[in-house]
Design a protein around this motif. Structure first.
Motif, mmCIF file in Angstrom:
data_model
loop_
_atom_site.group_PDB
_atom_site.id
_atom_site.type_symbol
_atom_site.label_atom_id
_atom_site.label_comp_id
_atom_site.label_asym_id
_atom_site.label_seq_id
_atom_site.Cartn_x
_atom_site.Cartn_y
_atom_site.Cartn_z
ATOM 1 N N ARG A 169 7.068 -12.489 -27.699
ATOM 2 C CA ARG A 169 5.938 -11.573 -27.825
ATOM 3 C C ARG A 169 5.643 -11.271 -29.295
ATOM 4 O O ARG A 169 6.544 -11.124 -30.120
ATOM 5 C CB ARG A 169 6.192 -10.285 -27.057
ATOM 6 C CG ARG A 169 7.326 -9.430 -27.619
ATOM 7 C CD ARG A 169 7.562 -8.214 -26.746
ATOM 8 N NE ARG A 169 8.635 -7.373 -27.298
ATOM 9 C CZ ARG A 169 9.172 -6.340 -26.655
ATOM 10 N NH1 ARG A 169 8.753 -6.027 -25.444
ATOM 11 N NH2 ARG A 169 10.119 -5.620 -27.223
ATOM 12 N N THR A 170 4.368 -11.192 -29.601
ATOM 13 C CA THR A 170 3.940 -10.907 -30.971
ATOM 14 C C THR A 170 3.668 -9.428 -31.186
ATOM 15 O O THR A 170 3.427 -9.001 -32.317
ATOM 16 C CB THR A 170 2.674 -11.711 -31.310
ATOM 17 O OG1 THR A 170 1.634 -11.394 -30.365
ATOM 18 C CG2 THR A 170 2.959 -13.210 -31.241
ATOM 19 N N HIS A 171 3.672 -8.639 -30.128
ATOM 20 C CA HIS A 171 3.489 -7.190 -30.205
ATOM 21 C C HIS A 171 3.962 -6.580 -28.888
ATOM 22 O O HIS A 171 4.146 -7.289 -27.897
ATOM 23 C CB HIS A 171 2.010 -6.823 -30.463
ATOM 24 C CG HIS A 171 1.048 -7.615 -29.620
ATOM 25 N ND1 HIS A 171 -0.266 -7.793 -29.944
ATOM 26 C CD2 HIS A 171 1.220 -8.284 -28.455
ATOM 27 C CE1 HIS A 171 -0.862 -8.540 -29.030
ATOM 28 N NE2 HIS A 171 0.018 -8.834 -28.112
ATOM 29 N N THR A 172 4.191 -5.286 -28.888
ATOM 30 C CA THR A 172 4.620 -4.638 -27.646
ATOM 31 C C THR A 172 3.433 -4.202 -26.792
ATOM 32 O O THR A 172 3.610 -3.488 -25.804
ATOM 33 C CB THR A 172 5.526 -3.420 -27.941
ATOM 34 O OG1 THR A 172 4.839 -2.514 -28.805
ATOM 35 C CG2 THR A 172 6.819 -3.865 -28.596
ATOM 36 N N SER A 173 2.231 -4.657 -27.159
ATOM 37 C CA SER A 173 1.056 -4.374 -26.328
ATOM 38 C C SER A 173 1.204 -4.995 -24.942
ATOM 39 O O SER A 173 0.565 -4.542 -23.984
ATOM 40 C CB SER A 173 -0.210 -4.917 -27.001
ATOM 41 O OG SER A 173 -0.399 -4.354 -28.273
ATOM 42 N N HIS A 210 10.123 -4.621 -35.890
ATOM 43 C CA HIS A 210 10.143 -3.656 -34.787
ATOM 44 C C HIS A 210 8.873 -2.813 -34.794
ATOM 45 O O HIS A 210 8.385 -2.423 -35.857
ATOM 46 C CB HIS A 210 11.376 -2.757 -34.905
ATOM 47 C CG HIS A 210 12.664 -3.524 -34.878
ATOM 48 N ND1 HIS A 210 13.145 -4.196 -35.991
ATOM 49 C CD2 HIS A 210 13.554 -3.741 -33.879
ATOM 50 C CE1 HIS A 210 14.278 -4.790 -35.657
ATOM 51 N NE2 HIS A 210 14.549 -4.528 -34.408
ATOM 52 N N GLN A 211 8.369 -2.566 -33.605
ATOM 53 C CA GLN A 211 7.135 -1.790 -33.443
ATOM 54 C C GLN A 211 7.355 -0.610 -32.502
ATOM 55 O O GLN A 211 8.267 -0.609 -31.679
ATOM 56 C CB GLN A 211 6.014 -2.667 -32.856
ATOM 57 C CG GLN A 211 5.339 -3.592 -33.836
ATOM 58 C CD GLN A 211 4.149 -4.278 -33.194
ATOM 59 O OE1 GLN A 211 4.060 -4.461 -31.977
ATOM 60 N NE2 GLN A 211 3.184 -4.672 -34.022
ATOM 61 N N VAL A 212 6.477 0.364 -32.648
ATOM 62 C CA VAL A 212 6.291 1.392 -31.628
ATOM 63 C C VAL A 212 4.790 1.452 -31.355
ATOM 64 O O VAL A 212 4.006 1.734 -32.258
ATOM 65 C CB VAL A 212 6.797 2.773 -32.074
ATOM 66 C CG1 VAL A 212 6.421 3.825 -31.025
ATOM 67 C CG2 VAL A 212 8.301 2.761 -32.270
ATOM 68 N N GLU A 213 4.406 1.133 -30.134
ATOM 69 C CA GLU A 213 2.997 1.241 -29.740
ATOM 70 C C GLU A 213 2.846 2.383 -28.747
ATOM 71 O O GLU A 213 3.803 2.784 -28.083
ATOM 72 C CB GLU A 213 2.507 -0.077 -29.131
ATOM 73 C CG GLU A 213 2.543 -1.228 -30.120
ATOM 74 C CD GLU A 213 1.667 -2.392 -29.681
ATOM 75 O OE1 GLU A 213 0.792 -2.193 -28.805
ATOM 76 O OE2 GLU A 213 1.856 -3.501 -30.218
ATOM 77 N N GLY A 214 1.628 2.900 -28.667
ATOM 78 C CA GLY A 214 1.361 4.011 -27.767
ATOM 79 C C GLY A 214 0.086 3.792 -26.965
ATOM 80 O O GLY A 214 -0.831 3.098 -27.418
ATOM 81 N N LEU A 215 0.049 4.380 -25.780
ATOM 82 C CA LEU A 215 -1.118 4.246 -24.898
ATOM 83 C C LEU A 215 -1.350 5.551 -24.166
ATOM 84 O O LEU A 215 -0.409 6.146 -23.628
ATOM 85 C CB LEU A 215 -0.870 3.119 -23.880
ATOM 86 C CG LEU A 215 -1.959 2.894 -22.827
ATOM 87 C CD1 LEU A 215 -3.210 2.310 -23.488
ATOM 88 C CD2 LEU A 215 -1.444 1.961 -21.729
ATOM 89 N N TYR A 216 -2.604 5.994 -24.164
ATOM 90 C CA TYR A 216 -2.980 7.192 -23.395
ATOM 91 C C TYR A 216 -4.288 6.894 -22.674
ATOM 92 O O TYR A 216 -5.314 6.629 -23.306
ATOM 93 C CB TYR A 216 -3.134 8.394 -24.321
ATOM 94 C CG TYR A 216 -3.600 9.661 -23.626
ATOM 95 C CD1 TYR A 216 -3.166 9.979 -22.347
ATOM 96 C CD2 TYR A 216 -4.485 10.548 -24.249
ATOM 97 C CE1 TYR A 216 -3.581 11.132 -21.703
ATOM 98 C CE2 TYR A 216 -4.910 11.707 -23.629
ATOM 99 C CZ TYR A 216 -4.454 11.994 -22.353
ATOM 100 O OH TYR A 216 -4.882 13.140 -21.715
ATOM 101 N N PHE A 309 -2.360 2.741 -30.061
ATOM 102 C CA PHE A 309 -1.996 2.647 -31.480
ATOM 103 C C PHE A 309 -0.704 1.858 -31.591
ATOM 104 O O PHE A 309 0.043 1.704 -30.616
ATOM 105 C CB PHE A 309 -1.833 4.036 -32.114
ATOM 106 C CG PHE A 309 -0.807 4.901 -31.437
ATOM 107 C CD1 PHE A 309 0.538 4.836 -31.769
ATOM 108 C CD2 PHE A 309 -1.203 5.807 -30.447
ATOM 109 C CE1 PHE A 309 1.478 5.631 -31.145
ATOM 110 C CE2 PHE A 309 -0.259 6.613 -29.801
ATOM 111 C CZ PHE A 309 1.084 6.519 -30.151
ATOM 112 N N GLY A 310 -0.444 1.347 -32.785
ATOM 113 C CA GLY A 310 0.791 0.605 -33.009
ATOM 114 C C GLY A 310 1.206 0.669 -34.469
ATOM 115 O O GLY A 310 0.364 0.632 -35.367
ATOM 116 N N MET A 311 2.500 0.785 -34.687
ATOM 117 C CA MET A 311 3.022 0.892 -36.060
ATOM 118 C C MET A 311 4.311 0.083 -36.185
ATOM 119 O O MET A 311 5.028 -0.134 -35.201
ATOM 120 C CB MET A 311 3.300 2.352 -36.413
ATOM 121 C CG MET A 311 4.450 2.975 -35.644
ATOM 122 S SD MET A 311 4.568 4.760 -35.857
ATOM 123 C CE MET A 311 3.293 5.296 -34.689
ATOM 124 N N GLY A 312 4.605 -0.369 -37.406
ATOM 125 C CA GLY A 312 5.850 -1.064 -37.681
ATOM 126 C C GLY A 312 6.920 -0.077 -38.124
ATOM 127 O O GLY A 312 6.702 0.729 -39.034
#
Length: 345
Positions: A169-173, A210-216, A309-312
């Motif tokens: 995976r290229t992102h945690t989306s 490492h990423q942290v992504e968020g969804l609302y 949103f997503g951040m490293g």
């Protein structure tokens, strides 16, 4: 005569097993002392014929070594017992020091980010690191000609054409897609995890990070909700007074999209190498979830809206501790990790 004595004493030494150090000392004096048995045997040895000396000399030396070995064996054991008893009994002796461990700096930052969003009602969601084309690209509105689908940008495990592709995976989306497919709104979650990009390793980039992504997602979610959520996050993470700005950007899965900058925490906006003398540092991308993404996941885009949103994590850690080389996070250099010893496990 000497040979008979050696045979007799040798059996006695074999069976000898002292109960304490005092008995061992008696053994030493009797056999190895200046007036002991071995000394007496060597005196007798001087009186034998040259022919007997050639035979008895070797036997006598082996007998002496047998007695010395038996004494050394029990002396070592009694010395160890004595030291243990002394150490356990004397409470005034200094204690034995031990090295205090610490968490990895990326784990510290990850946990801090998670705690902030948990206080806002976000839950933590996770997913697989090996993904198919649908969850990693297609469901997120990536067009077929998008550069991210190329071999030079993605680590493909199975590369065909289209839906059968399998990649790291290229992102945690991709975790967001799985959440939307398998549940019903409202959603409020963050997705921390490791991701992979086919990039040259340098001080500013790595092939995994490492990423942290968020969804609302809910009814009547607006861009104002997104801005206020991220503004609160920045104040909690970097302290009150940290400035925030949003710049228009483009991402396939959000519309409108933006990149969020904060005032440089190192130079306080005056300008430095970290912020390229602009006073601002970009820390994440964000935007309103594209209606196509909602429809791809079976969510009515006319009823529900949402932001993502997503951040490293590495970028956040860089700003927090002024770490200028991303490679330090994965080299396991104890000298680097010990700097975070104050953070106890």
């Amino acid at each position: 005569m000497i040979q008979e004595q050696i045979n007799q004493y040798s059996l006695e030494i074999d069976e000898f097993s002292p109960a304490n150090a005092a008995e061992l000392e008696e053994f030493r004096i009797r056999f190895l002392g200046t007036k002991g048995i071995i000394k007496d045997l060597f005196e007798q040895f001087k009186t034998v014929t040259p022919e007997e000396k050639r035979v008895l000399g070797k036997v006598l030396n082996e007998f002496k070594q047998q007695a010395e070995a038996k004494h050394a064996e029990f002396k070592e054991a009694f010395d160890a017992e004595s030291q243990t008893a002394k150490t356990e009994g004397d409470l005034t002796l200094p204690g034995e020091g031990y090295s205090v461990g610490s968490r990895h700096p990326l784990s510290l930052v990850r946990n801090e980010i998670i705690d902030i969003f948990k206080r806002l009602g976000f839950v933590v969601a996770e997913g697989p690191e090996i993904e198919d084309d649908w969850h990693n690209f297609s469901a997120l509105n990536f067009p077929e000609e998008h550069p991210a689908r190329d071999m030079q940008d993605t680590f493909f495990i199975k590369k065909n054409t289209g839906k059968d592709d399998i990649a790291l995976r290229t992102h945690t989306s991709s975790v967001q897609v799985r959440m939307m497919e398998n549940g019903k709104p409202p959603f409020r979650a963050i997705m921390p995890g490791r991701v992979y990009r086919n990039e040259a390793i340098s001080a500013r980039a790595h092939c995994f990070f490492h990423q942290v992504e968020g969804l609302y997602i809910d009814e009547n979610v607006s861009f104002a909700d997104l801005k206020q959520t991220l503004y609160h996050f920045v104040q909690e993470l970097y302290g009150e007074g940290t400035k925030v700005r949003f710049r228009p950007s483009y991402f396939p899965f959000t519309e409108p999209s933006a990149e969020m900058d904060i005032s440089c925490t190192i130079c306080k906006g005056a300008g430095c190498n970290m912020c390229k003398h602009t006073g601002w540092v970009e820390i994440l991308g964000c935007g309103m979830v594209d209606p196509n993404v909602l429809e791809n996941c079976g969510i009515d885009s006319k009823k529900f809206t949402g932001f993502a949103f997503g951040m490293g994590i590495e970028r956040i850690a860089n700003l927090k501790w002024v770490i200028r080389d991303l490679r330090l996070f994965s080299e396991n250099d104890v000298r680097f990790l010990r700097q975070f010893k104050s953070e106890i496990i």
